[in-house]
Design a protein around this motif. Sequence first.
Motif, PDB file in Angstrom:
ATOM      1  N   ARG A  22      -5.137   7.244   8.246  1.00 30.30           N
ATOM      2  CA  ARG A  22      -5.674   5.835   7.644  1.00 30.30           C
ATOM      3  C   ARG A  22      -6.951   5.992   7.499  1.00 30.30           C
ATOM      4  NH1 ARG A  22      -3.348   4.552  12.888  1.00 30.30           N
ATOM      5  NH2 ARG A  22      -5.098   4.361  14.613  1.00 30.30           N
ATOM      6  N   GLU A  37     -11.018  -7.787   4.731  1.00 27.37           N
ATOM      7  CA  GLU A  37      -9.626  -7.953   4.749  1.00 27.37           C
ATOM      8  C   GLU A  37      -8.815  -6.804   3.926  1.00 27.37           C
ATOM      9  OE1 GLU A  37      -8.489 -11.998   3.804  1.00 27.37           O
ATOM     10  OE2 GLU A  37      -6.507 -11.761   4.484  1.00 27.37           O
ATOM     11  N   ALA A  40      -8.547  -3.480   5.561  1.00 22.93           N
ATOM     12  CA  ALA A  40      -7.595  -3.684   6.759  1.00 22.93           C
ATOM     13  C   ALA A  40      -6.323  -3.806   6.616  1.00 22.93           C
ATOM     14  CB  ALA A  40      -7.993  -4.885   7.722  1.00 22.93           C
ATOM     15  N   ASP A  41      -5.900  -4.250   5.498  1.00 18.86           N
ATOM     16  CA  ASP A  41      -4.502  -4.302   4.866  1.00 18.86           C
ATOM     17  C   ASP A  41      -4.031  -2.907   4.672  1.00 18.86           C
ATOM     18  OD1 ASP A  41      -4.573  -6.988   5.251  1.00 18.86           O
ATOM     19  OD2 ASP A  41      -4.311  -7.481   3.251  1.00 18.86           O
ATOM     20  N   ARG A  43      -5.438  -0.095   5.395  1.00 23.17           N
ATOM     21  CA  ARG A  43      -5.431   0.849   6.476  1.00 23.17           C
ATOM     22  C   ARG A  43      -3.903   0.819   7.235  1.00 23.17           C
ATOM     23  NH1 ARG A  43      -9.620   2.281  10.065  1.00 23.17           N
ATOM     24  NH2 ARG A  43     -11.146   1.355   8.631  1.00 23.17           N
ATOM     25  N   THR A  44      -3.580  -0.819   7.578  1.00 19.45           N
ATOM     26  CA  THR A  44      -2.344  -0.748   8.156  1.00 19.45           C
ATOM     27  C   THR A  44      -1.250  -0.302   7.262  1.00 19.45           C
ATOM     28  OG1 THR A  44      -3.432  -2.879   8.886  1.00 19.45           O
ATOM     29  CG2 THR A  44      -1.241  -2.789   9.374  1.00 19.45           C
ATOM     30  N   SER A  47      -0.962   3.547   7.719  1.00 17.19           N
ATOM     31  CA  SER A  47      -0.494   3.830   8.945  1.00 17.19           C
ATOM     32  C   SER A  47       0.949   3.696   9.230  1.00 17.19           C
ATOM     33  CB  SER A  47      -1.060   2.928  10.025  1.00 17.19           C
ATOM     34  OG  SER A  47      -1.068   3.154  11.297  1.00 17.19           O
ATOM     35  N   GLU A  48       1.634   2.634   8.389  1.00 13.95           N
ATOM     36  CA  GLU A  48       3.085   2.495   8.605  1.00 13.95           C
ATOM     37  C   GLU A  48       3.795   3.625   7.887  1.00 13.95           C
ATOM     38  OE1 GLU A  48       4.343   0.522  10.365  1.00 13.95           O
ATOM     39  OE2 GLU A  48       2.679  -1.155  10.473  1.00 13.95           O
ATOM     40  N   SER A 118       4.044  -6.455   2.370  1.00 14.15           N
ATOM     41  CA  SER A 118       3.194  -7.760   2.573  1.00 14.15           C
ATOM     42  C   SER A 118       1.537  -7.443   2.272  1.00 14.15           C
ATOM     43  CB  SER A 118       3.188  -8.093   4.159  1.00 14.15           C
ATOM     44  OG  SER A 118       4.605  -8.404   4.429  1.00 14.15           O
ATOM     45  N   PHE A 119       1.266  -6.013   2.624  1.00 13.05           N
ATOM     46  CA  PHE A 119      -0.208  -5.714   2.599  1.00 13.05           C
ATOM     47  C   PHE A 119      -0.736  -4.779   1.351  1.00 13.05           C
ATOM     48  CE2 PHE A 119      -1.047  -5.845   7.385  1.00 13.05           C
ATOM     49  CZ  PHE A 119      -0.893  -7.235   7.260  1.00 13.05           C
TER      50      PHE A 119
END
Lengths: 153, 148
Positions: A22, A37, A40-41, A43-44, A47-48, A118-119
């Motif tokens: 990530r 923001e 960060a989205d 990155r998440t 990661s998922e 969502s991200f």
Amino acid sequence: MHTLNELKCTFPARSENESFARTMVCAFAAQLDPTVEDLADLRTAVSEAVTNSIVHAYRGGVPGPITITVRLLPGGVIYIRITDRGCGIADIAQAMTPLYSSAPAEERAGLGFTVMQSFTDKLTVTSRPGHGTTVVMRKKMQHGTEQQTADCS
Amino acid sequence: MVELKQEPQKLTAFLSGELDHHHAKEIREAIDFAVREQYPPVLILDFKQVSFMDSSGIGLIMGRSRLLEEYGGVLEIHNPPPHIRKVLRISGADRLAVIRNTSRKERPKPAQKPPAIPIPEMPEITELLPETAPEKEKGTEPEHAYAQ
């Protein structure tokens, strides 16, 4: 679509590599100077996807490869493709159902795909049981500094 | 990473660093060990020092919520940074626990004692005033002026 820049990386599906994967994608996306923001989205979401491959794809066997391709497309769009050569997903719709997890004993929340959806702006999942899974995500990154300037004027 | 603080009525887990699948197991085991030792009426997960969290953190919250339900304990989430708050909202985990922002009260640093510096200075000022006032009284005139 015309690719402006590209990064490709393959690493074994070991949990130690979640952070690296990530961070690598975010470092690549940083050339767009995105908002905190959006970064960060991204990155998440990455990661998922990587965690899914690590937890499920090579279950019970030797950790196989995960390949990440990141592309910078015109209009500040980041394209991410994450591929494994693992067990695959027989029922993608079920796998994408919020709170569904095939590994509840390990306290997986069953929200990986929900977070990815969502991200990012677009999520595509393709899979062949016994051959592997590919997740493609696209996200338009807002330009951090430029947006702030626009707001001020 | 997790640092645990045990008090009579509550257990606080100060989480830090990156809360992903790789780190979740270790954190989970440390918290559960302390919970089973004490069965605290309140378990607080403090996210102030967490720099990153994905749905592995949600799994951690859901699992602890179930563990506390077993004996009627209450779960609280303290000080989630903006991005973690977003992950909590999307996953619906904000309905599993009370979310509070308590950073100012909860984590006072021992070095931070702001009243200690101004208080000794104040008596010096009040002492100066009576000293100058009697000198003026000797002159009498100002007193008459105010009396009228």
